[in-house]
Motif scaffolding. Structure first.
Motif, mmCIF file in Angstrom:
data_model
loop_
_atom_site.group_PDB
_atom_site.id
_atom_site.type_symbol
_atom_site.label_atom_id
_atom_site.label_comp_id
_atom_site.label_asym_id
_atom_site.label_seq_id
_atom_site.Cartn_x
_atom_site.Cartn_y
_atom_site.Cartn_z
ATOM 1 N N LEU A 8 0.828 -1.208 0.000
ATOM 2 C CA LEU A 8 0.000 0.000 0.000
ATOM 3 C C LEU A 8 0.861 1.257 0.000
ATOM 4 O O LEU A 8 0.560 2.230 -0.695
ATOM 5 C CB LEU A 8 -0.929 0.013 1.211
ATOM 6 C CG LEU A 8 -2.226 -0.765 1.084
ATOM 7 C CD1 LEU A 8 -2.940 -0.827 2.420
ATOM 8 C CD2 LEU A 8 -3.124 -0.160 0.030
ATOM 9 N N SER A 9 1.929 1.241 0.768
ATOM 10 C CA SER A 9 2.837 2.392 0.810
ATOM 11 C C SER A 9 3.470 2.636 -0.549
ATOM 12 O O SER A 9 3.573 3.781 -1.010
ATOM 13 C CB SER A 9 3.923 2.185 1.861
ATOM 14 O OG SER A 9 3.360 2.160 3.144
ATOM 15 N N LYS A 10 3.896 1.572 -1.216
ATOM 16 C CA LYS A 10 4.487 1.718 -2.547
ATOM 17 C C LYS A 10 3.465 2.238 -3.550
ATOM 18 O O LYS A 10 3.779 3.083 -4.388
ATOM 19 C CB LYS A 10 5.067 0.388 -3.024
ATOM 20 C CG LYS A 10 6.336 -0.002 -2.306
ATOM 21 C CD LYS A 10 6.862 -1.337 -2.779
ATOM 22 C CE LYS A 10 8.109 -1.720 -2.016
ATOM 23 N NZ LYS A 10 8.626 -3.035 -2.417
ATOM 24 N N SER A 11 2.220 1.745 -3.467
ATOM 25 C CA SER A 11 1.166 2.226 -4.355
ATOM 26 C C SER A 11 0.874 3.701 -4.106
ATOM 27 O O SER A 11 0.696 4.475 -5.044
ATOM 28 C CB SER A 11 -0.115 1.405 -4.162
ATOM 29 O OG SER A 11 0.065 0.089 -4.605
ATOM 30 N N GLU B 146 -6.379 16.693 -0.460
ATOM 31 C CA GLU B 146 -6.983 15.431 -0.882
ATOM 32 C C GLU B 146 -6.572 15.100 -2.301
ATOM 33 O O GLU B 146 -6.406 16.002 -3.131
ATOM 34 C CB GLU B 146 -8.509 15.519 -0.835
ATOM 35 C CG GLU B 146 -9.062 15.655 0.549
ATOM 36 C CD GLU B 146 -10.579 15.579 0.573
ATOM 37 O OE1 GLU B 146 -11.148 14.770 -0.175
ATOM 38 O OE2 GLU B 146 -11.170 16.339 1.345
ATOM 39 N N GLY B 147 -6.424 13.809 -2.586
ATOM 40 C CA GLY B 147 -6.138 13.362 -3.946
ATOM 41 C C GLY B 147 -5.143 12.224 -3.959
ATOM 42 O O GLY B 147 -4.932 11.534 -2.958
ATOM 43 N N LEU B 148 -4.546 12.031 -5.115
ATOM 44 C CA LEU B 148 -3.506 11.006 -5.284
ATOM 45 C C LEU B 148 -2.207 11.619 -4.785
ATOM 46 O O LEU B 148 -1.460 12.238 -5.542
ATOM 47 C CB LEU B 148 -3.406 10.601 -6.756
ATOM 48 C CG LEU B 148 -4.656 9.956 -7.343
ATOM 49 C CD1 LEU B 148 -4.526 9.799 -8.849
ATOM 50 C CD2 LEU B 148 -4.928 8.615 -6.688
ATOM 51 N N GLU C 35 -5.469 9.870 5.903
ATOM 52 C CA GLU C 35 -6.531 8.882 5.760
ATOM 53 C C GLU C 35 -6.542 8.382 4.323
ATOM 54 O O GLU C 35 -6.464 9.174 3.380
ATOM 55 C CB GLU C 35 -7.860 9.558 6.084
ATOM 56 C CG GLU C 35 -9.071 8.715 5.846
ATOM 57 C CD GLU C 35 -10.363 9.504 6.021
ATOM 58 O OE1 GLU C 35 -11.416 8.856 6.028
ATOM 59 O OE2 GLU C 35 -10.323 10.733 6.140
ATOM 60 N N GLN C 36 -6.608 7.082 4.164
ATOM 61 C CA GLN C 36 -6.782 6.509 2.829
ATOM 62 C C GLN C 36 -8.282 6.509 2.584
ATOM 63 O O GLN C 36 -9.038 5.839 3.283
ATOM 64 C CB GLN C 36 -6.215 5.094 2.774
ATOM 65 C CG GLN C 36 -6.371 4.459 1.411
ATOM 66 C CD GLN C 36 -5.760 3.072 1.351
ATOM 67 O OE1 GLN C 36 -4.740 2.816 1.986
ATOM 68 N NE2 GLN C 36 -6.379 2.200 0.602
ATOM 69 N N GLN D 9 -1.237 6.048 -6.701
ATOM 70 C CA GLN D 9 -2.314 5.118 -7.033
ATOM 71 C C GLN D 9 -3.340 4.996 -5.913
ATOM 72 O O GLN D 9 -4.267 4.202 -6.016
ATOM 73 C CB GLN D 9 -1.723 3.730 -7.324
ATOM 74 C CG GLN D 9 -0.785 3.695 -8.498
ATOM 75 C CD GLN D 9 -0.093 2.350 -8.634
ATOM 76 O OE1 GLN D 9 -0.235 1.467 -7.795
ATOM 77 N NE2 GLN D 9 0.656 2.189 -9.701
ATOM 78 N N VAL D 10 -3.200 5.768 -4.843
ATOM 79 C CA VAL D 10 -4.093 5.660 -3.692
ATOM 80 C C VAL D 10 -4.634 7.049 -3.355
ATOM 81 O O VAL D 10 -3.864 8.006 -3.222
ATOM 82 C CB VAL D 10 -3.333 5.077 -2.464
ATOM 83 C CG1 VAL D 10 -4.211 5.100 -1.230
ATOM 84 C CG2 VAL D 10 -2.854 3.675 -2.756
ATOM 85 N N GLN D 11 -5.968 7.128 -3.231
ATOM 86 C CA GLN D 11 -6.597 8.388 -2.826
ATOM 87 C C GLN D 11 -6.370 8.583 -1.328
ATOM 88 O O GLN D 11 -6.606 7.676 -0.526
ATOM 89 C CB GLN D 11 -8.110 8.346 -3.103
ATOM 90 C CG GLN D 11 -8.464 8.414 -4.565
ATOM 91 C CD GLN D 11 -8.273 9.796 -5.148
ATOM 92 O OE1 GLN D 11 -8.319 10.816 -4.456
ATOM 93 N NE2 GLN D 11 -8.017 9.836 -6.446
ATOM 94 N N ARG D 12 -5.906 9.787 -0.973
ATOM 95 C CA ARG D 12 -5.640 10.096 0.434
ATOM 96 C C ARG D 12 -6.219 11.450 0.802
ATOM 97 O O ARG D 12 -6.423 12.308 -0.046
ATOM 98 C CB ARG D 12 -4.122 10.167 0.680
ATOM 99 C CG ARG D 12 -3.415 8.846 0.659
ATOM 100 C CD ARG D 12 -1.946 9.092 0.795
ATOM 101 N NE ARG D 12 -1.255 7.946 1.349
ATOM 102 C CZ ARG D 12 0.048 7.890 1.519
ATOM 103 N NH1 ARG D 12 0.810 8.909 1.202
ATOM 104 N NH2 ARG D 12 0.617 6.818 2.025
ATOM 105 N N ARG D 13 -6.422 11.612 2.098
ATOM 106 C CA ARG D 13 -6.787 12.910 2.656
ATOM 107 C C ARG D 13 -5.794 13.181 3.778
ATOM 108 O O ARG D 13 -5.653 12.383 4.708
ATOM 109 C CB ARG D 13 -8.204 12.884 3.212
ATOM 110 C CG ARG D 13 -8.604 14.221 3.865
ATOM 111 C CD ARG D 13 -10.006 14.181 4.461
ATOM 112 N NE ARG D 13 -10.978 13.870 3.443
ATOM 113 C CZ ARG D 13 -11.875 12.868 3.538
ATOM 114 N NH1 ARG D 13 -11.904 12.105 4.607
ATOM 115 N NH2 ARG D 13 -12.730 12.643 2.572
#
Length: 136
Positions: free
Chosen positions: A31-34, A59-61, A99-100, A39-43
């Motif tokens: 998940l960390s690498k993604s 917020e975003g990728l 937050e993911q 590749q992961v939406q975060r806030r």
């Protein structure tokens, strides 16, 4: 004889390290690498620990980098080959949490190695003359 003992100890240490990785560790690493590959939406929320008020939300990728205890760098992908980078200072009363926002499938048995071409191949600006040999 000493070489054999050293090799046995080294082998046991490697087996112990590899055997100590749990499924959760592998998924977390993937998940960390993604996330670092956008590749992961975060806030990312910055808040004042004294007043409990939100100061800023990103917020975003987004990929995160904590260079030091007092600075966080947030880099977000905003389009094809378009990025924005934010430097955020932290203080005694300002903190953050990440937050993911979307679930992401990660296989515990899938191994990832991500190469970033910009770190392997240097960015070189090539400038050539517009004149040909025959024009001179």
């Amino acid at each position: 004889m000493k070489k054999k003992i050293k090799m046995l100890i080294l082998g046991a240490a490697i087996v112990g390290i590899l055997g100590g990785c749990s499924e959760a560790d592998t998924v977390s690493e993937n998940l960390s690498k993604s996330a670092d590959s956008f590749q992961v939406q975060r806030r990312v929320v910055f808040f004042n620990g004294i007043t409990d008020k939100y100061l800023l939300t990103v917020e975003g990728l987004c990929a995160l980098d904590t260079d030091s205890a007092k600075k966080l760098t947030v880099t977000c992908k905003i389009g094809k080959d378009k990025y924005k980078k934010h430097y955020l200072g932290l203080s005694d009363n300002v903190s953050y949490f990440v937050e993911q926002t979307d679930a992401k499938y990660e296989d515990a048995y899938h191994y990832k190695v991500l190469f970033r071409p910009e770190t392997i191949i240097p960015d070189v600006d090539l400038q050539t003359s517009s004149k040909t040999q025959h024009e001179e």
